[in-house]
Structure formats: structure tokens, C-alpha cells
Write a protein that holds these residues in place. Structure first.
Motif, PDB file in Angstrom:
ATOM      1  N   ASP A  58      -9.218  -4.206   1.588  1.00  0.00           N
ATOM      2  CA  ASP A  58      -9.906  -5.133   1.926  1.00  0.00           C
ATOM      3  C   ASP A  58      -9.431  -6.398   1.434  1.00  0.00           C
ATOM      4  OD1 ASP A  58     -11.550  -3.468   3.604  1.00  0.00           O
ATOM      5  OD2 ASP A  58     -12.824  -3.283   1.912  1.00  0.00           O
ATOM      6  N   PRO A  59      -9.780  -7.626   2.211  1.00  0.00           N
ATOM      7  CA  PRO A  59      -9.165  -8.998   1.519  1.00  0.00           C
ATOM      8  C   PRO A  59      -9.581  -9.189   0.370  1.00  0.00           C
ATOM      9  CG  PRO A  59      -9.668  -9.019   3.987  1.00  0.00           C
ATOM     10  CD  PRO A  59     -10.172  -7.717   3.505  1.00  0.00           C
ATOM     11  N   THR A  60     -10.894  -8.772   0.016  1.00  0.00           N
ATOM     12  CA  THR A  60     -11.664  -9.024  -1.053  1.00  0.00           C
ATOM     13  C   THR A  60     -11.369  -8.129  -2.585  1.00  0.00           C
ATOM     14  OG1 THR A  60     -13.555  -7.752  -0.591  1.00  0.00           O
ATOM     15  CG2 THR A  60     -13.428 -10.201   0.082  1.00  0.00           C
ATOM     16  N   ASP A  61     -10.342  -6.992  -2.105  1.00  0.00           N
ATOM     17  CA  ASP A  61     -10.138  -6.212  -3.074  1.00  0.00           C
ATOM     18  C   ASP A  61      -9.591  -6.708  -4.337  1.00  0.00           C
ATOM     19  OD1 ASP A  61     -11.526  -3.966  -1.810  1.00  0.00           O
ATOM     20  OD2 ASP A  61      -9.782  -3.357  -0.956  1.00  0.00           O
ATOM     21  N   GLY A  62      -9.852  -6.530  -5.643  1.00  0.00           N
ATOM     22  CA  GLY A  62      -9.375  -7.432  -6.777  1.00  0.00           C
ATOM     23  C   GLY A  62      -8.335  -6.432  -7.303  1.00  0.00           C
ATOM     24  N   LEU A  63      -8.459  -5.082  -6.862  1.00  0.00           N
ATOM     25  CA  LEU A  63      -7.342  -4.110  -7.302  1.00  0.00           C
ATOM     26  C   LEU A  63      -6.791  -3.340  -6.258  1.00  0.00           C
ATOM     27  CD1 LEU A  63      -5.833  -2.103  -9.422  1.00  0.00           C
ATOM     28  CD2 LEU A  63      -7.970  -0.514  -9.335  1.00  0.00           C
ATOM     29  N   PHE A  64      -5.410  -3.693  -6.119  1.00  0.00           N
ATOM     30  CA  PHE A  64      -4.760  -3.236  -4.873  1.00  0.00           C
ATOM     31  C   PHE A  64      -3.438  -2.837  -4.990  1.00  0.00           C
ATOM     32  CE2 PHE A  64      -4.249  -7.750  -5.320  1.00  0.00           C
ATOM     33  CZ  PHE A  64      -3.065  -7.863  -5.118  1.00  0.00           C
ATOM     34  N   SER A  65      -2.881  -1.930  -4.316  1.00  0.00           N
ATOM     35  CA  SER A  65      -1.456  -1.404  -4.638  1.00  0.00           C
ATOM     36  C   SER A  65      -0.605  -1.660  -3.194  1.00  0.00           C
ATOM     37  CB  SER A  65      -1.289  -0.076  -4.671  1.00  0.00           C
ATOM     38  OG  SER A  65      -1.929   0.413  -5.892  1.00  0.00           O
ATOM     39  N   ILE A  66       0.631  -2.358  -3.566  1.00  0.00           N
ATOM     40  CA  ILE A  66       1.450  -2.476  -2.389  1.00  0.00           C
ATOM     41  C   ILE A  66       2.925  -1.519  -2.429  1.00  0.00           C
ATOM     42  CG2 ILE A  66       3.190  -4.195  -1.620  1.00  0.00           C
ATOM     43  CD1 ILE A  66       1.292  -6.382  -2.553  1.00  0.00           C
ATOM     44  N   VAL A  67       3.129  -1.343  -1.203  1.00  0.00           N
ATOM     45  CA  VAL A  67       4.371  -0.379  -1.079  1.00  0.00           C
ATOM     46  C   VAL A  67       5.395  -0.821  -0.148  1.00  0.00           C
ATOM     47  CG1 VAL A  67       5.364   1.910  -0.261  1.00  0.00           C
ATOM     48  CG2 VAL A  67       2.975   1.802  -1.183  1.00  0.00           C
ATOM     49  N   GLY A  68       6.441  -1.220  -0.824  1.00  0.00           N
ATOM     50  CA  GLY A  68       7.475  -1.849  -0.087  1.00  0.00           C
ATOM     51  C   GLY A  68       8.967  -1.053   0.188  1.00  0.00           C
ATOM     52  N   ILE A  69       9.527  -1.057   1.194  1.00  0.00           N
ATOM     53  CA  ILE A  69      10.566  -0.201   1.437  1.00  0.00           C
ATOM     54  C   ILE A  69      11.934  -0.902   1.559  1.00  0.00           C
ATOM     55  CG2 ILE A  69      11.634   1.346   3.328  1.00  0.00           C
ATOM     56  CD1 ILE A  69       9.125   2.439   1.909  1.00  0.00           C
ATOM     57  N   SER A  70      13.042  -0.442   1.167  1.00  0.00           N
ATOM     58  CA  SER A  70      14.178  -1.057   1.006  1.00  0.00           C
ATOM     59  C   SER A  70      14.725  -0.909   2.368  1.00  0.00           C
ATOM     60  CB  SER A  70      14.918  -0.822  -0.178  1.00  0.00           C
ATOM     61  OG  SER A  70      16.336  -0.979  -0.216  1.00  0.00           O
ATOM     62  N   GLY A  71      15.600  -2.047   2.829  1.00  0.00           N
ATOM     63  CA  GLY A  71      16.054  -2.022   4.396  1.00  0.00           C
ATOM     64  C   GLY A  71      17.535  -1.482   4.211  1.00  0.00           C
ATOM     65  N   VAL A  83       4.987  -2.216   3.830  1.00  0.00           N
ATOM     66  CA  VAL A  83       4.488  -1.283   4.655  1.00  0.00           C
ATOM     67  C   VAL A  83       2.924  -0.711   4.490  1.00  0.00           C
ATOM     68  CG1 VAL A  83       6.757  -0.022   5.217  1.00  0.00           C
ATOM     69  CG2 VAL A  83       5.103   0.926   3.288  1.00  0.00           C
ATOM     70  N   ALA A  84       2.587  -1.138   3.319  1.00  0.00           N
ATOM     71  CA  ALA A  84       1.156  -0.818   3.116  1.00  0.00           C
ATOM     72  C   ALA A  84       0.514  -1.670   1.880  1.00  0.00           C
ATOM     73  CB  ALA A  84       0.662   0.520   2.620  1.00  0.00           C
ATOM     74  N   VAL A  85      -0.629  -2.383   2.197  1.00  0.00           N
ATOM     75  CA  VAL A  85      -1.359  -2.892   1.098  1.00  0.00           C
ATOM     76  C   VAL A  85      -2.744  -2.089   0.920  1.00  0.00           C
ATOM     77  CG1 VAL A  85      -2.483  -5.198   0.177  1.00  0.00           C
ATOM     78  CG2 VAL A  85      -0.656  -5.268   1.538  1.00  0.00           C
ATOM     79  N   LEU A  86      -2.902  -1.382  -0.068  1.00  0.00           N
ATOM     80  CA  LEU A  86      -3.633  -0.265  -0.252  1.00  0.00           C
ATOM     81  C   LEU A  86      -5.196  -0.737  -1.172  1.00  0.00           C
ATOM     82  CD1 LEU A  86      -1.117   2.595  -0.659  1.00  0.00           C
ATOM     83  CD2 LEU A  86      -2.451   1.983   1.359  1.00  0.00           C
ATOM     84  N   LYS A  87      -6.178   0.073  -0.858  1.00  0.00           N
ATOM     85  CA  LYS A  87      -7.161  -0.270  -1.819  1.00  0.00           C
ATOM     86  C   LYS A  87      -7.138   0.471  -3.031  1.00  0.00           C
ATOM     87  CE  LYS A  87     -11.466  -0.038   0.212  1.00  0.00           C
ATOM     88  NZ  LYS A  87     -11.852  -1.308  -0.366  1.00  0.00           N
ATOM     89  N   GLY A  88      -6.907  -0.271  -4.278  1.00  0.00           N
ATOM     90  CA  GLY A  88      -6.835   0.569  -5.402  1.00  0.00           C
ATOM     91  C   GLY A  88      -5.775   1.516  -5.496  1.00  0.00           C
ATOM     92  N   PHE A  89      -6.142   2.600  -5.872  1.00  0.00           N
ATOM     93  CA  PHE A  89      -5.228   3.995  -6.043  1.00  0.00           C
ATOM     94  C   PHE A  89      -5.590   4.786  -4.762  1.00  0.00           C
ATOM     95  CE2 PHE A  89      -5.305   2.244 -10.422  1.00  0.00           C
ATOM     96  CZ  PHE A  89      -4.038   1.726 -10.454  1.00  0.00           C
ATOM     97  N   THR A  90      -5.647   4.353  -3.638  1.00  0.00           N
ATOM     98  CA  THR A  90      -5.773   5.465  -2.401  1.00  0.00           C
ATOM     99  C   THR A  90      -4.984   4.758  -1.515  1.00  0.00           C
ATOM    100  OG1 THR A  90      -7.340   3.828  -1.321  1.00  0.00           O
ATOM    101  CG2 THR A  90      -8.435   5.002  -3.083  1.00  0.00           C
ATOM    102  N   TRP A  91      -5.152   5.657  -0.336  1.00  0.00           N
ATOM    103  CA  TRP A  91      -3.909   5.172   0.812  1.00  0.00           C
ATOM    104  C   TRP A  91      -4.666   4.739   2.064  1.00  0.00           C
ATOM    105  CZ3 TRP A  91       0.948   5.567   0.282  1.00  0.00           C
ATOM    106  CH2 TRP A  91       1.620   6.238  -1.055  1.00  0.00           C
ATOM    107  N   ARG A  92      -5.876   4.231   1.587  1.00  0.00           N
ATOM    108  CA  ARG A  92      -6.597   3.450   2.616  1.00  0.00           C
ATOM    109  C   ARG A  92      -6.282   2.053   2.614  1.00  0.00           C
ATOM    110  NH1 ARG A  92     -10.567   6.174  -0.345  1.00  0.00           N
ATOM    111  NH2 ARG A  92     -11.545   4.120  -0.828  1.00  0.00           N
ATOM    112  N   PRO A  93      -6.265   1.322   3.724  1.00  0.00           N
ATOM    113  CA  PRO A  93      -5.996  -0.239   3.759  1.00  0.00           C
ATOM    114  C   PRO A  93      -6.725  -0.899   2.711  1.00  0.00           C
ATOM    115  CG  PRO A  93      -5.826   0.816   5.889  1.00  0.00           C
ATOM    116  CD  PRO A  93      -6.365   1.927   4.890  1.00  0.00           C
TER     117      PRO A  93
END
Length: 254
Positions: A241-254, A229-239
């Protein structure tokens, strides 16, 4: 005596908090608190180490448990919690063999500890264990770092050890192989008293860390059956960028 089959033992474990310093203002702290607010409790802190987040979250009344592979780190965590009179529950397990007797609304895997899984089969195994421990609609929140720039590093850091005032020097060397996306690490710990080295301990892992690009990390979630549901910039809740080397992913269980 043979070395443990995990990295976090000896001087690496006992000086872990000293080398990290004051973590109360780290930006991931508020990020994980917001994730818990959004997705709910109970929470599982995977790779809880000495309890940086686990003890902090429990002190705020959050229903959270921890899991870590290192006997030494778990012992340090439990000791810190006992001294603070904060009750905690910690499981001594590998994340790829996770088996806890409850399901969670939110699973956190902080500090990019997932990337320590360098065996080719281990990441998918761990993802399956995470999914099996999520409640329906629960969230897996996990940061990643893309390694590779520069390809080789060497950093020297010193801290004063509490109790005896000795200096502990850590010389960290790493080498990244773009062809395999694996980083090789070599850390030398030296305890120095009155200018003389009295203890020495080397922690070398080859490989030590697996690097993930955003697409590779996203595929891990999707292959495990999670909805990203989200690939986020670092430890923020902003989307991100494709070049971001630090990112967080949020996945939801169905």
C-alpha cells in the motif's frame, strides 16, 4: 587506537546475536527462500553480518556467498559456520565497492542494511555494483523502512552474555530529521557484573541511517537500469500500500 570506519565492531558485534535472539521464525526468512526459489541460484547475501541467513541457506544446500564490511562480523560468521561444519564463502567489502568473481541470479540485501549508506553518492554506486553482479534476468531483492514516526526514540534492552553471565545493557537513542531524511543514532553499551558497570562502549553515527519513501526507493532501481517488477508489503508477496513503511522491492536485470 582509532575506531574503525564502519559501525559494526566491539560490543556491538560481539553481542549482535544475543540482542537479536532466536531469528529462525523471522518472516523475512521464508520471504528470501521464496525469492531464491523464484529467481534461482547462485545467491549473494549483502550485509551478511554474523551469518543469520547465509549459514541457514548454505545448510539447505543453496549456492550462496556473503559480503560484509565489518572485519569483526565476518570473523564471527566464519567461526559460527566452522563450528557448525558448514562451508561458506564470505567477502570483506563495502557494498558500494563490490567486486566478486562471479555473477548471481539473486542478490539479497536483508535487514535494510542498504540504508546505512548515508554518503550522498554511495547509494547509486552500490546499485551499479549490484547490477554489474547480476546475471541477465537476475533479481535484486531489497527491503526498505520509511523512518520518521516518532521523530525521537529511546529504548533500553538487556541480555545475558554467554560465557561469563554478565549483563549487557544497550541504551539506543535516535533522532530523525524529516528535512534530510536522515536518522542520527547513539547506542551506549554497558557490561554489568554484580551490579557494577565494568565496560562501556558508545556507538554514535550522525547521520546513521537514510530513510526512503517508496517512490525514492523505486527510483534507485530504475536509475540503475533495473525493471521494477514488484513493490511488496513488508516480507510478503502482496503489493504494498502507498502508506506502508516497511516494503520490499524486486528489480530484474535486463
Amino acid at each position: 587506537m582509532s575506531e574503525p570506519d564502519y559501525e559494526y565492531y566491539g560490543l556491538l558485534a560481539t553481542t549482535w546475536d544475543a540482542f537479536r535472539g532466536d531469528t529462525s521464525a523471522w518472516e523475512d526468512r521464508s520471504f528470501y527462500l521464496e525469492a531464491i526459489r523464484r529467481f534461482g541460484e547462485p545467491v549473494l547475501d549483502v550485509g551478511c553480518a554474523t551469518g543469520r541467513l547465509l549459514i541457514d541457506l548454505r545448510a539447505q544446500g543453496i549456492d550462496v556467498e556473503g559480503v560484509d564490511v565489518s572485519t569483526e562480523m565476518v570473523a564471527l560468521c566464519c567461526d559460527k559456520a566452522a563450528r557448525a561444519r558448514i562451508p561458506i564463502r564470505v567477502h570483506l567489502q563495502k557494498m558500494e565497492e563490490l567486486e566478486v568473481d562471479r555473477r548471481f541470479r539473486c542478490i539479497l540485501v536483508p535487514s535494510s542494511s542498504f540504508q546505512l549508506l548515508v554518503d550522498p553518492a554511495a547509494p547509486a554506486m552500490a546499485m551499479r555494483r549490484f547490477v554489474d553482479h547480476l546475471q541477465h534476468g537476475g533479481a535484486l531483492v531489497m527491503p526498505f523502512m520509511t523512518h520518521g514516526d516518532p521523530l525521537e526514540t529511546e529504548v533500553v534492552h538487556e541480555v545475558t552474555r554467554q560465557g561469563d553471565g554478565a549483563i549487557v545493557r544497550r541504551t539506543s537513542r535516535s533522532r530523525f530529521d524529516p528535512a534530510t531524511s536522515l536518522e542520527h543514532t547513539d547506542d551506549l553499551y554497558e557490561v554489568i557484573v554484580d551490579g557494577r558497570v565494568t565496560e562501556m562502549e558508545r556507538h554514535a553515527r550522525s547521520p546513521g541511517v537514510r530513510s526512503y519513501a517508496q517512490g525514492e526507493a523505486r527510483a534507485l532501481f530504475e536509475d540503475a537500469g533495473l525493471e521494477v517488477v514488484a513493490v511488496l508489503k513488508g516480507f510478503t508477496w502482496r503489493p504494498a500500500d502507498p502508506t506502508d513503511g516497511l516494503f520490499s522491492i524486486v528489480g530484474i536485470s535486463g
